[in-house]
Design an enzyme around this catalytic site. Structure first.
Site, PDB file in Angstrom:
ATOM      1  CD  GLU A   1      86.498 -31.616  36.387  1.00  0.00           C
ATOM      2  OE1 GLU A   1      85.441 -31.427  35.759  1.00  0.00           O
ATOM      3  OE2 GLU A   1      87.279 -30.713  36.676  1.00  0.00           O
TER       4      GLU A   1
ATOM      5  CE  LYS B   1      81.708 -35.073  35.555  1.00  0.00           C
ATOM      6  NZ  LYS B   1      82.868 -34.753  34.693  1.00  0.00           N
TER       7      LYS B   1
ATOM      8  CG  ASP C   1      89.033 -33.494  33.757  1.00  0.00           C
ATOM      9  OD1 ASP C   1      88.299 -33.517  32.754  1.00  0.00           O
ATOM     10  OD2 ASP C   1      89.715 -32.512  34.078  1.00  0.00           O
TER      11      ASP C   1
END
Length: 324
Positions: A185, A44, A46
Site C-alpha cells: 500500500e 503501511k 492494509d
C-alpha cells in the site's frame, strides 16, 4: 576498572491510571518521504487500526472510532493474554496476509464476516507498532524511540496472532520505491523523537503507492447481468453531511459482484442519503463504507478511475473521506 557511563537512562513517567481509550495518532498524507536521521519507516498495513487494551481481568479491542470489537478478534485476545505484561495498550493494525505476505483488506473484511468467506477469524494477525501504556505507566509522553524500545521485547520474534511491525531507518524514497514494487500500500514515516499525539499531525506521515480512501455507499446501479452489481454510488462527507462523490464499477470478481448485490438489496431505501437523480439508480441506507483506489478527482468533484478494494460497516467511519 571500567568507567561508568555518564549517560543517564531515560526517565519514565510517573505511575498513571490506565486510560479507558486513547484517540489514535493519525498519519498525514504527503507526496514524498521526509529526509533525515530522525525518521524511521514502516510498511503501511492494509487493515483495521485497533488498540489492544490488556487489563488484569480482561482484554479489550477498540477500533479507531472507539467501538468495542473484542468479540471479532478472538485469536488476538487469546494471544494478548500470553504477553508478559500486567496492563498495556498496544497500537497497531489487524490484517490478513495473502500468500505473498502482503496485507489484503478484502480478505480481512471477509474474515470479519459480512460476506461469505474461506478465511476464518483465526487468520487475522495484529501488527503492533506502538506501546502507549505499560504496567501502570502512561508512555505517551516518551519519544517514539523509547516507546519502541519498550515494545520490541514484548512482541518481537513472535509468530502468533500478535507480532511486531518492523521499523527501519533507511532512505525513505528507496524504501517507498521497493514497497510499491512489491505491491504494498505504501509506507509510514515516523519522527522518532516525538511523543504520541492523538489526532492527525506531521510527526507521522504516510506515502501511498496509489490514492486510496473510504466512501459511504449510498446506492448502486444493477448490472446488465441479472443478479449482479454494475456500479456502486459513493458519497464523501462535507460540512457534516453526505455529498455524492461519483461511482465505482470495477474491482470485484464475478462471485463478489453477486454477493455485494444481494447484500445491498437488503438495504434498499426510498429516501436517498444524497441529492442525486440518476436513471436506474437504486438507493440504499448509508450503513456501509467502501474502500476505493483511484487516480484523481474530476473538476466537478467526482472520483476518476475508481476501483473497489473492500467494504466495511459505517459504524467505525472515522476514515470516510471529507471534502474541504
Amino acid at each position: 576498572m571500567a568507567k561508568a557511563s555518564s549517560k543517564k537512562p531515560p526517565e519514565l513517567p510517573p505511575l498513571d491510571p490506565m486510560p479507558a481509550r486513547v484517540e489514535p495518532c493519525l498519519a498525514t498524507l504527503v507526496d514524498r518521504p521526509p529526509k533525515g536521521a530522525d525518521w524511521a519507516y514502516e510498511v503501511k498495513w492494509d487493515g483495521y487500526r485497533i488498540a489492544v487494551h490488556i487489563e488484569p481481568a480482561r482484554v479489550r479491542i477498540l477500533t479507531r472510532g472507539g467501538y468495542d470489537w473484542t468479540d471479532r478478534f478472538p485469536t488476538i485476545v487469546d494471544d494478548a493474554r500470553r504477553l508478559a505484561v500486567k496492563t498495556a495498550i498496544l497500537d497497531g493494525e489487524a490484517v490478513v496476509l495473502d500468500d505473498q505476505g502482503r496485507s489484503d483488506f478484502g480478505m480481512l473484511q471477509r474474515a470479519l464476516g459480512r460476506l461469505p468467506s474461506p478465511y476464518e477469524a483465526g487468520a487475522i494477525v495484529f501488527y503492533a507498532f506502538d506501546l502507549l501504556y505499560l504496567d501502570g505507566r502512561d508512555l505517551r509522553r516518551l519519544p517514539l524511540r523509547e516507546r519502541r524500545r519498550l515494545l520490541e521485547p514484548l512482541v518481537a520474534g513472535r509468530e502468533g496472532a500478535i507480532r511486531l511491525s518492523e521499523e527501519v531507518q533507511a532512505d525513505g524514497e528507496e524504501f517507498h520505491r521497493v514497497a510499491c514494487a512489491h505491491g504494498l500500500e505504501g509506507v509510514i514515516a515516523k519522527h522518532i523523537e516525538k511523543p504520541y499525539r492523538s489526532g492527525r499531525g506531521e510527526w507521522w506521515q504516510k506515502i501511498t503507492c496509489k490514492r486510496r480512501d473510504s466512501f459511504v455507499v449510498v446506492g448502486y446501479e444493477p448490472s446488465t447481468v441479472p443478479g449482479h452489481l454494475g456500479r456502486l454510488l459513493l458519497a464523501a462527507r462535507k460540512d457534516g453531511a453526505l455529498v455524492y462523490a461519483g461511482g465505482c464499477g470495477t474491482g470485484w470478481s464475478h462471485d463478489l459482484s453477486r454477493e455485494l448485490r444481494k447484500l445491498l438489496e437488503g438495504m434498499v431505501t426510498k429516501a436517498p442519503a444524497v441529492a442525486l437523480r440518476r436513471k436506474g439508480a437504486v438507493f440504499v441506507e448509508p450503513v456501509l463504507v467502501a474502500d476505493v483506489e483511484y487516480r484523481a478527482w474530476t473538476d466537478d468533484g467526482k472520483l476518476r478511475h475508481a476501483s473497489f478494494k473492500g467494504i466495511r460497516e459505517r459504524e467505525d467511519d472515522a476514515g470516510v473521506f471529507e471534502l474541504i
